[in-house]
Design a protein around this motif. Sequence first.
Motif, PDB file in Angstrom:
ATOM      1  N   PRO A 136       0.877  -1.182  -0.210  1.00 56.63           N
ATOM      2  CA  PRO A 136       0.110   0.053   0.079  1.00 56.63           C
ATOM      3  C   PRO A 136       0.883   1.371  -0.023  1.00 56.63           C
ATOM      4  O   PRO A 136       2.041   1.381   0.379  1.00 56.63           O
ATOM      5  CB  PRO A 136      -0.500  -0.165   1.417  1.00 56.63           C
ATOM      6  CG  PRO A 136       0.140  -0.843   2.095  1.00 56.63           C
ATOM      7  CD  PRO A 136       1.032  -1.640   1.277  1.00 56.63           C
ATOM      8  N   SER A 137       0.358   2.247  -0.259  1.00 52.95           N
ATOM      9  CA  SER A 137       1.054   3.727  -0.049  1.00 52.95           C
ATOM     10  C   SER A 137       0.348   4.162   1.215  1.00 52.95           C
ATOM     11  O   SER A 137       1.077   5.373   1.374  1.00 52.95           O
ATOM     12  CB  SER A 137       0.848   4.500  -1.642  1.00 52.95           C
ATOM     13  OG  SER A 137      -0.595   4.500  -1.885  1.00 52.95           O
ATOM     14  N   GLU A 138      -0.858   3.831   1.459  1.00 49.05           N
ATOM     15  CA  GLU A 138      -1.216   4.359   2.666  1.00 49.05           C
ATOM     16  C   GLU A 138      -1.401   3.072   3.616  1.00 49.05           C
ATOM     17  O   GLU A 138      -2.126   2.232   3.279  1.00 49.05           O
ATOM     18  CB  GLU A 138      -2.674   5.137   2.663  1.00 49.05           C
ATOM     19  CG  GLU A 138      -2.327   6.556   2.097  1.00 49.05           C
ATOM     20  CD  GLU A 138      -2.278   6.582   0.550  1.00 49.05           C
ATOM     21  OE1 GLU A 138      -2.530   5.457   0.122  1.00 49.05           O
ATOM     22  OE2 GLU A 138      -1.373   7.483   0.271  1.00 49.05           O
ATOM     23  N   LEU A 139      -1.214   3.176   4.942  1.00 52.68           N
ATOM     24  CA  LEU A 139      -1.232   1.975   5.835  1.00 52.68           C
ATOM     25  C   LEU A 139      -1.964   2.493   6.936  1.00 52.68           C
ATOM     26  O   LEU A 139      -1.616   3.490   7.796  1.00 52.68           O
ATOM     27  CB  LEU A 139      -0.020   1.319   5.965  1.00 52.68           C
ATOM     28  CG  LEU A 139       0.338   0.333   6.890  1.00 52.68           C
ATOM     29  CD1 LEU A 139      -0.561  -1.165   6.193  1.00 52.68           C
ATOM     30  CD2 LEU A 139       1.668  -0.151   7.191  1.00 52.68           C
ATOM     31  N   ILE A 140      -3.240   1.862   7.194  1.00 56.31           N
ATOM     32  CA  ILE A 140      -3.722   2.185   8.575  1.00 56.31           C
ATOM     33  C   ILE A 140      -3.889   1.079   9.509  1.00 56.31           C
ATOM     34  O   ILE A 140      -4.245  -0.328   9.197  1.00 56.31           O
ATOM     35  CB  ILE A 140      -5.190   2.396   8.042  1.00 56.31           C
ATOM     36  CG1 ILE A 140      -5.166   3.704   7.378  1.00 56.31           C
ATOM     37  CG2 ILE A 140      -6.026   2.745   9.379  1.00 56.31           C
ATOM     38  CD1 ILE A 140      -6.562   4.202   6.801  1.00 56.31           C
ATOM     39  N   LEU A 141      -3.346   1.273  10.661  1.00 58.66           N
ATOM     40  CA  LEU A 141      -3.216   0.053  11.712  1.00 58.66           C
ATOM     41  C   LEU A 141      -3.861   0.534  12.968  1.00 58.66           C
ATOM     42  O   LEU A 141      -3.568   1.545  13.596  1.00 58.66           O
ATOM     43  CB  LEU A 141      -1.648  -0.111  11.991  1.00 58.66           C
ATOM     44  CG  LEU A 141      -0.815  -0.558  10.731  1.00 58.66           C
ATOM     45  CD1 LEU A 141       0.219   0.634  10.701  1.00 58.66           C
ATOM     46  CD2 LEU A 141       0.048  -1.772  11.010  1.00 58.66           C
ATOM     47  N   ASP A 142      -4.706  -0.475  13.685  1.00 59.49           N
ATOM     48  CA  ASP A 142      -5.505  -0.225  14.683  1.00 59.49           C
ATOM     49  C   ASP A 142      -4.716  -1.214  15.764  1.00 59.49           C
ATOM     50  O   ASP A 142      -4.776  -2.362  15.845  1.00 59.49           O
ATOM     51  CB  ASP A 142      -6.859  -0.840  14.476  1.00 59.49           C
ATOM     52  CG  ASP A 142      -7.709  -0.397  15.520  1.00 59.49           C
ATOM     53  OD1 ASP A 142      -7.375   0.376  16.630  1.00 59.49           O
ATOM     54  OD2 ASP A 142      -9.023  -0.333  15.645  1.00 59.49           O
TER      55      ASP A 142
END
Length: 262
Positions: A157-163
């Motif tokens: 990805p070019s944007e990574l979202i992690l919870d």
Amino acid sequence: MTLAAHEVRWSAAGRLIVDGVSLEAAPGRILGLIGPNGSGKSSLLRLLCRLRNVASGVVKLDGRDIAGVPRRALAQRLAFVEQQATTEMQLSVCDVVRLGRTPHRAALASWNGADEAAVSAALERVGLSERHDQPWHTLSGGERQRVHIARALAQEPSELILDEPTNHLDIQHQLSILALIRRLGVTCIVALHDLNLAALFCDEIALLHGGRLQAAGTPEAVLTEETIRAVFGVAVSIRPGASGRPHIEYLVATDRPAEEGA
Ligand SMILES: Nc1ncnc2c1ncn2[C@@H]1O[C@H](COP(=O)(O)OP(=O)(O)OP(=O)(O)O)[C@@H](O)[C@H]1O
């Protein structure tokens, strides 16, 4: 600008959970999302990757409303590691990581060398190459977490979202996963509970409280003794740590009461 929320609101069960939040992830930088339990971090992250639709406001990717971006195109850009991701029990480790390649593959296209290379590289980055064929359900909680991170990395990805990516991880793996995320150089939004890890690894921090954005800026600007006391109800002392980043010491009484008759 890559991923940005503008005045985003979302309600559930008649309650406003995300209340007019605006924030922006700068390209290639790590934006940490902190806040007490129930402050709306996971809900906001789900809105940012369109797992949920905003009630009002807009989430934009490169200036374009993500509501109008086809799912597949969105998945080619943006990967999400959920807090408690579940996976089909029958899958092996590499099967799970291979799922990350789905957005990049044409329907019915055969599995190719680039896909396999991305899977191998992702497993290596999380230190699980040797678990390639292990049944996913036999992994420990921390290993599962690292496999889900590998799946997101295989998505390139070019944007990574992690919870809460450090959930379940021992301290060495907490540090190595966050260091890895920093090295990736992708735009990253990460929810973290550990304020010292947020101070150490994030370029900017956004603080949520009761669904509202309470503060945003550099770790030094957001992590102040006054703010932490007001939002988390905890007394702290903050000094620059060895890294030069703020280090938070929790001021709690740890003495036992004197035993009777002692
Ligand atoms: N689908 C839903 N229906 C009803 N309430 C919800 C729903 N989703 C979230 N909530 C509520 O919204 C609030 C925010 O939840 P959310 O999971 O976003 O918080 P969080 O900051 O990620 O919390 P934590 O740090 O505990 O993971 C909580 O009070 C939660 O119970």
